[in-house]
Design a protein around this motif. Structure first.
Motif, PDB file in Angstrom:
ATOM      1  N   ALA A  51      29.925  59.808  10.490  1.00  0.00           N
ATOM      2  CA  ALA A  51      31.036  59.765   9.534  1.00  0.00           C
ATOM      3  C   ALA A  51      31.677  61.147   9.398  1.00  0.00           C
ATOM      4  O   ALA A  51      32.885  61.283   9.189  1.00  0.00           O
ATOM      5  N   VAL A  52      30.843  62.194   9.544  1.00  0.00           N
ATOM      6  CA  VAL A  52      31.364  63.549   9.456  1.00  0.00           C
ATOM      7  C   VAL A  52      32.415  63.805  10.531  1.00  0.00           C
ATOM      8  O   VAL A  52      33.363  64.569  10.327  1.00  0.00           O
ATOM      9  N   MET A  87      24.627  59.205   7.697  1.00  0.00           N
ATOM     10  CA  MET A  87      26.024  59.334   7.286  1.00  0.00           C
ATOM     11  C   MET A  87      26.191  60.505   6.312  1.00  0.00           C
ATOM     12  O   MET A  87      27.151  61.265   6.383  1.00  0.00           O
ATOM     13  N   LEU A  88      25.212  60.639   5.404  1.00  0.00           N
ATOM     14  CA  LEU A  88      25.270  61.709   4.421  1.00  0.00           C
ATOM     15  C   LEU A  88      24.569  62.975   4.897  1.00  0.00           C
ATOM     16  O   LEU A  88      24.788  64.046   4.360  1.00  0.00           O
ATOM     17  N   ASN A 133      27.576  59.257  -3.808  1.00  0.00           N
ATOM     18  CA  ASN A 133      26.501  60.164  -3.374  1.00  0.00           C
ATOM     19  C   ASN A 133      26.103  61.054  -4.549  1.00  0.00           C
ATOM     20  O   ASN A 133      26.600  62.173  -4.692  1.00  0.00           O
ATOM     21  N   TYR A 178      33.142  59.554  16.435  1.00  0.00           N
ATOM     22  CA  TYR A 178      32.862  58.546  15.399  1.00  0.00           C
ATOM     23  C   TYR A 178      32.842  57.137  15.988  1.00  0.00           C
ATOM     24  O   TYR A 178      31.928  56.341  15.714  1.00  0.00           O
ATOM     25  N   VAL A 188      34.127  53.583   5.789  1.00  0.00           N
ATOM     26  CA  VAL A 188      32.840  54.220   5.459  1.00  0.00           C
ATOM     27  C   VAL A 188      32.853  54.534   3.958  1.00  0.00           C
ATOM     28  O   VAL A 188      32.952  55.693   3.542  1.00  0.00           O
ATOM     29  N   TYR A 234      30.808  57.488   2.134  1.00  0.00           N
ATOM     30  CA  TYR A 234      30.910  58.899   2.509  1.00  0.00           C
ATOM     31  C   TYR A 234      31.675  59.666   1.431  1.00  0.00           C
ATOM     32  O   TYR A 234      32.875  59.470   1.234  1.00  0.00           O
ATOM     33  N   LYS A 279      22.672  55.000   7.194  1.00  0.00           N
ATOM     34  CA  LYS A 279      23.276  55.418   5.927  1.00  0.00           C
ATOM     35  C   LYS A 279      22.844  56.834   5.583  1.00  0.00           C
ATOM     36  O   LYS A 279      23.642  57.648   5.121  1.00  0.00           O
ATOM     37  N   LYS A 287      28.834  55.019  11.884  1.00  0.00           N
ATOM     38  CA  LYS A 287      28.774  55.665  10.573  1.00  0.00           C
ATOM     39  C   LYS A 287      27.852  56.866  10.520  1.00  0.00           C
ATOM     40  O   LYS A 287      28.010  57.732   9.646  1.00  0.00           O
TER      41      LYS A 287
END
Length: 497
Positions: free
Chosen positions: A97-98, A43-44, A161, A89, A127, A130, A40, A94
């Protein structure tokens, strides 16, 4: 004029391969709580992805950059590059995710907004945590003028986020835009809060300074002029902070110009707008503001150039002020055909606005009718066209007070045109009478000449007859004298005998 600070993202920066990473999510395998947390976070923050994931991302990014070397992607390249991002991806899940996001953003870059939208929507299901997929959906809906829907997606991006900056800036910009149209204290406070939160964690955030300065500027225009002072402070501070960071903001210089216009300092305002355009030559708002001032100073050449740049922007391409100003600049440059097209474009953009009609009237009355190579019939034709535009303007403007001065001017011009036609009619009548008199004099002169010629002829004939009579008389006298001389001679001869 207002600037919508809505941003798009295509994250293709090559990630560091040496960052720490948790295990890769294998197909058909479950993750431990620690792995799930790491996934997670990755992901960010893709820097936390696995080494293998970042290597595959780097390969996709390199392929994308190579395809973009000629400045654009072909349809086949769009398909290929989007597919490569999706492969990254699907392989790494995840934490990449970008890559999913980039697969959609490629289609957006290629102009297939509908396809990008579908991918972003699907991504929010696969996702849901995101933030940038919600952000770009918000941008798409914003550009479609679905402001309420866009706002909801920006809010969702911030919800999933809370540490995000770009979507928070977009949320603030959307709230600020809504506030500028229908001032609501809640929107103002919410926008201010979001911007201050961004600046609290990123003191060099250019977009946040731009949004805060614009928010205060709008409040100063609409509610409380003391906020114009705050806006100026934010602009000054923003320019200083960004300069120290090696950055510049065209938006802040544009706002500086607008604030100077509030003080009616047109000369300094023009300098600020020029600085904004120096920072960003294609800045639509700054070009439009600079152009509007340029035509006031009769700098029609630069005015035309800046209006055309502003017109490339989606908002200003639908802004009547853009084409009214462009028409004035082109009229000043004697590009009368182009000016007429611009005024008609303005007329189509807002059929209720009477100003294009007034400007068309001026074009025909003052400019087209006064060209050097035009005859009286051409002038009359242009005057009639001008009169028609002025009459339509007066009718459409009605009793609207903001057009009162122009209505009075238009009515005066109509009277001038009608007076010109009356003068031309009187001149035509005088010319007609002068021609009649000239014709009469000509006839009289011809008759007098004929009379004199006839008199002369009669005199000549009389003289000729007199001369003939005198000749005959002389001949008769000579004959008689001759006869008399003969008789005398005979008498003398007779005496001699």
């Amino acid at each position: 004029m207002h600037s919508k600070t809505i941003t798009m993202f295509l994250s293709v920066a090559l990630l560091s391969v040496g960052a720490t990473a948790c295990g890769n999510k294998g197909k058909g395998k479950t993750q431990s709580p620690e792995q799930a947390k790491a996934s997670k976070e990755a992901m960010l923050n893709p820097e936390l992805a696995t080494k293998a994931a970042k290597e595959d991302f780097a390969k996709a990014a390199k392929s994308y950059e190579a395809a973009k070397k000629d400045g654009k992607l072909s349809p086949a390249e769009c398909e290929e590059q989007s597919a490569k991002w999706m492969q990254v991806y699907k392989k790494h899940g995840k934490q990449m995710a970008v890559a999913y996001f980039n697969a959609a953003a490629v289609w957006e870059e290629c102009g297939d907004i509908e396809k990008a939208e579908k991918m972003y929507l699907q991504m929010t299901k696969e996702v849901p945590g995101y933030d940038m997929s919600y952000n770009n959906l918000g941008v798409i809906y914003w550009n479609r003028k679905q402001e309420a829907k866009a706002l909801s997606y920006f809010k969702k991006a911030v919800e999933v986020n809370p540490r995000t900056n770009a979507p928070r800036n977009n949320l603030a910009a959307a709230l600020r835009d809504r506030y500028s149209k229908t001032p609501d204290q809640k929107d103002f406070e919410a926008a201010e809060g979001h911007i201050q939160r961004v600046l609290a964690v990123d003191s060099n955030n250019r977009v946040a300074y731009e949004n805060l300065a614009r928010l205060y500027y709008d409040r100063g225009r609409l509610k409380d002029r003391s906020y114009l002072v705050l806006a100026n402070l934010v602009v000054t501070q923003g320019i200083k902070v960004l300069k120290e960071a090696g950055l510049q903001s065209a938006d802040l210089y544009n706002l500086k110009g607008l604030l100077l216009m509030e003080d009616n300092n047109q000369v300094e305002a023009l300098k600020a707008f020029k600085k904004a355009v120096e920072v960003d030559p294609n800045h639509a708002d700054a070009n439009l503001n600079m152009a509007l001032l340029a035509i006031r100073f009769r700098d029609f050449e630069n005015g035309e150039k800046s209006f055309k740049i502003a017109a490339r922007d989606r908002r200003h391409a639908k802004n009547i002020e853009t084409f009214l100003g462009l028409g004035v600049a082109q009229r000043g440059l004697r590009k009368y055909g182009d000016a007429e097209k611009s005024f008609h474009k303005a007329e189509k953009l807002d059929s209720k606005d009477p100003r294009p009609l007034f400007n068309l009237g001026i074009l025909y009355h003052e400019h087209l009718a006064s060209q050097d190579d035009i005859d009286l019939e051409g002038i009359k034709k242009h005057y009639n066209t001008a009169k028609d535009y002025f009459q339509k303007f007066v009718q459409k403007a009605g009793n609207d007070k903001k057009y009162a001065a122009s209505v009075a001017d238009a009515k005066n011009r109509i009277e001038q045109i009608e007076e010109s036609f009356r003068t031309w009619a009187e001149m035509a009548e005088l010319e007609r009478k002068a021609k009649e008199l000239e014709e009469l004099q000509r006839k009289q002169e011809e008759e007098e000449k004929k009379r004199l010629l006839e008199a002369e002829k009669r005199a000549l004939e009389a003289a000729k007859r007199a001369e003939e009579a005198a000749r005959k008389k002389a001949e008769e006298a000579a004959k008689k004298a001759e006869e008399k001389g003969g008789e005398a001679k005979k008498a003398d001869e007779k005496k001699e005998k």
